[in-house]
Design a protein around this motif. Structure first.
Motif, mmCIF file in Angstrom:
data_model
loop_
_atom_site.group_PDB
_atom_site.id
_atom_site.type_symbol
_atom_site.label_atom_id
_atom_site.label_comp_id
_atom_site.label_asym_id
_atom_site.label_seq_id
_atom_site.Cartn_x
_atom_site.Cartn_y
_atom_site.Cartn_z
ATOM 1 N N ASN A 32 0.841 -1.196 0.000
ATOM 2 C CA ASN A 32 0.000 0.000 0.000
ATOM 3 C C ASN A 32 0.876 1.245 0.000
ATOM 4 O OD1 ASN A 32 -2.395 -1.423 0.009
ATOM 5 N ND2 ASN A 32 -2.504 -1.509 2.239
ATOM 6 N N LEU A 33 0.517 2.190 -0.844
ATOM 7 C CA LEU A 33 1.331 3.395 -1.001
ATOM 8 C C LEU A 33 0.796 4.510 -0.114
ATOM 9 C CD1 LEU A 33 1.686 3.378 -4.882
ATOM 10 C CD2 LEU A 33 3.377 2.610 -3.213
ATOM 11 N N PRO A 34 1.668 5.185 0.630
ATOM 12 C CA PRO A 34 1.213 6.320 1.449
ATOM 13 C C PRO A 34 0.827 7.500 0.564
ATOM 14 C CG PRO A 34 3.602 6.141 1.513
ATOM 15 C CD PRO A 34 3.110 4.929 0.787
ATOM 16 N N ASP A 35 0.041 8.396 1.107
ATOM 17 C CA ASP A 35 -0.345 9.600 0.370
ATOM 18 C C ASP A 35 0.745 10.667 0.407
ATOM 19 O OD1 ASP A 35 -2.880 8.608 -0.298
ATOM 20 O OD2 ASP A 35 -3.729 9.281 1.606
ATOM 21 N N ASP A 36 1.529 10.679 1.448
ATOM 22 C CA ASP A 36 2.518 11.736 1.665
ATOM 23 C C ASP A 36 3.706 11.589 0.713
ATOM 24 O OD1 ASP A 36 3.409 13.987 3.585
ATOM 25 O OD2 ASP A 36 5.151 12.643 3.486
ATOM 26 N N TYR A 37 4.029 12.677 -0.011
ATOM 27 C CA TYR A 37 5.117 12.636 -0.982
ATOM 28 C C TYR A 37 6.469 12.347 -0.335
ATOM 29 C CZ TYR A 37 2.463 14.287 -5.081
ATOM 30 O OH TYR A 37 1.604 14.383 -6.143
ATOM 31 N N ALA A 38 6.692 12.826 0.875
ATOM 32 C CA ALA A 38 7.969 12.577 1.549
ATOM 33 C C ALA A 38 8.164 11.089 1.804
ATOM 34 C CB ALA A 38 8.041 13.358 2.859
ATOM 35 N N GLU A 39 7.103 10.399 2.148
ATOM 36 C CA GLU A 39 7.190 8.955 2.343
ATOM 37 C C GLU A 39 7.377 8.234 1.013
ATOM 38 O OE1 GLU A 39 4.356 7.180 5.137
ATOM 39 O OE2 GLU A 39 3.687 9.209 5.598
ATOM 40 N N LEU A 40 6.675 8.678 -0.021
ATOM 41 C CA LEU A 40 6.844 8.065 -1.346
ATOM 42 C C LEU A 40 8.274 8.237 -1.848
ATOM 43 C CD1 LEU A 40 3.561 9.184 -3.184
ATOM 44 C CD2 LEU A 40 4.076 6.931 -2.234
ATOM 45 N N ARG A 67 10.929 8.006 -0.354
ATOM 46 C CA ARG A 67 11.845 7.037 0.249
ATOM 47 C C ARG A 67 11.693 5.638 -0.348
ATOM 48 N NH1 ARG A 67 10.681 10.356 4.896
ATOM 49 N NH2 ARG A 67 8.907 9.057 5.536
ATOM 50 N N MET A 68 10.771 5.463 -1.273
ATOM 51 C CA MET A 68 10.538 4.161 -1.895
ATOM 52 C C MET A 68 11.340 4.037 -3.185
ATOM 53 S SD MET A 68 6.417 3.799 -1.187
ATOM 54 C CE MET A 68 6.402 2.031 -1.543
ATOM 55 N N ASP A 69 11.401 2.808 -3.740
ATOM 56 C CA ASP A 69 12.138 2.554 -4.986
ATOM 57 C C ASP A 69 11.219 2.457 -6.202
ATOM 58 O OD1 ASP A 69 14.618 2.386 -3.645
ATOM 59 O OD2 ASP A 69 14.219 0.293 -3.109
ATOM 60 N N TRP A 70 9.952 2.124 -5.990
ATOM 61 C CA TRP A 70 9.041 1.863 -7.116
ATOM 62 C C TRP A 70 7.621 2.096 -6.642
ATOM 63 C CZ3 TRP A 70 8.669 1.265 -12.181
ATOM 64 C CH2 TRP A 70 7.603 0.545 -12.740
ATOM 65 N N LEU A 71 6.848 2.838 -7.414
ATOM 66 C CA LEU A 71 5.465 3.126 -7.070
ATOM 67 C C LEU A 71 4.559 2.269 -7.953
ATOM 68 C CD1 LEU A 71 5.658 7.018 -6.680
ATOM 69 C CD2 LEU A 71 6.093 5.231 -4.983
ATOM 70 N N GLY A 72 4.523 0.986 -7.620
ATOM 71 C CA GLY A 72 3.822 0.026 -8.459
ATOM 72 C C GLY A 72 2.343 -0.072 -8.170
ATOM 73 N N PHE A 73 1.672 -0.950 -8.910
ATOM 74 C CA PHE A 73 0.274 -1.241 -8.627
ATOM 75 C C PHE A 73 0.184 -1.850 -7.238
ATOM 76 C CE2 PHE A 73 0.386 -1.733 -13.369
ATOM 77 C CZ PHE A 73 -0.392 -0.625 -13.654
#
Length: 320
Positions: free
Chosen positions: A123-131, A133-139
């Motif tokens: 599950n992807l967070p809504d906050d851009y700062a948290e996103l 820190r991720m490597d891939w924003l997948g399905f």
């Protein structure tokens, strides 16, 4: 004989207008046109029309079986290209012209393969700062990945496959849209009023038409003519609140990783007006309900198709 004909006609009308959750794939494939406009709400006929429009190169956006704004503008674009009276309503002439694309079932079976559901994210967070820190924003689910592949709404896919967990090896019912177009696009228009992007070849013929989100009064899209500068598939996204908009409490510049759930989706087509582009979206079903921050927003599959057909220097005219 007349009584039998009346029974068959009534059955065809029932199949066309019944709620999709009560229908099976074969009933949608058998839906016919017996006069009048598309039924209100969700229907087999609307689902069939949406797939046929997709096959005709006139994108309805998400295939969901609903009579709505994206479908109406797609019918209008199809009528304009075919030289028919333009009113955005289904009639016998539209049905006959679309029927050229009904050479195979509009819905069929598909066996889920490993690549269909690869690179699923948590599950992807809504906050851009948290996103950031991720490597891939997948399905975030196999259903979302499969719905995008077949140009479908996630809820619609689930309704047609009740009780299915969408795991590898399962057989499911999916839409059968067209293969990607590959014609060179010479110029593009973006009509802010109809929220349609139209691509033309060098003879002036319409190659494709797509639904889009454009900017609001507060964050308007460009005006006049610009051109394509470059294009990138699976781009990262640079968030800069000093230039564009502020998301939540994030006041610093951030770099978000790529993926279909990136704010710009799976593709970025860079325009000659700085900070503006044509790009995908993580929320294809919301194209007509939410304005962009000034860019031109498309479904991921439409944006990818368009990106393959444009090149640096392609003109993009924004119509008022």
């Amino acid at each position: 004989m007349k009584r039998l004909q009346a029974i068959f006609a009534a059955l065809a009308l029932t199949l066309s207008t019944a709620p999709l959750q009560a229908l099976e794939r074969d009933a949608i494939n058998a839906a016919g046109y017996d006069g009048g406009e598309l039924p209100e709400g969700q229907s087999a006929l609307a689902a069939k029309i949406q797939v046929l429009l997709d096959r005709a190169g006139i994108s309805p956006g998400v295939i969901d079986g609903y009579k709505g704004g994206m479908t109406a503008t797609a019918i209008r674009a199809f009528e304009r290209r075919e030289g028919l009276p333009v009113d955005g309503a289904l009639d016998a002439r539209v049905w006959d012209a679309l029927s050229r694309h009904a050479t195979s079932p509009v819905f069929a079976s598909h066996r889920i393969r490993p690549d269909d559901i690869a690179r699923i994210s948590a599950n992807l967070p809504d906050d851009y700062a948290e996103l950031a820190r991720m490597d891939w924003l997948g399905f975030t689910s196999a259903a979302e990945a499969l719905a995008e592949r077949f140009h479908m709404d996630v809820d619609f896919l689930a309704a047609l496959n009740p009780g299915i967990a969408f795991t590898e090896g399962q057989t499911i019912t999916v839409a059968q849209p067209a293969a990607d177009l590959s014609t060179d696009v010479a110029r593009i228009t973006v009509d802010k009023q109809s929220q349609r992007l139209t691509a033309f070849d060098d003879t002036g013929a319409v190659v494709a038409s797509y639904p889009v989100s454009v900017g609001s009064t507060q964050t308007p899209s460009p005006s006049g003519v610009v051109e394509v500068r470059a294009k990138a598939v699976e781009p990262g996204y640079t968030y800069n609140p000093d230039v564009n908009f502020q998301q939540g409490d994030n006041a610093e510049k951030l770099t978000l990783p790529p993926g279909p759930n990136s704010p710009v989706g799976l593709v970025w087509i860079d325009l000659s007006k700085p900070t503006y582009g044509i790009h995908g979206t993580p929320d294809p079903a919301e194209l007509f309900s939410e304005a962009s921050h000034g860019c031109v927003r498309m479904t991921n599959w439409d944006a990818l198709e368009l990106a393959r057909m444009v090149r640096a220097g392609t003109k993009v005219a924004f119509l008022p």
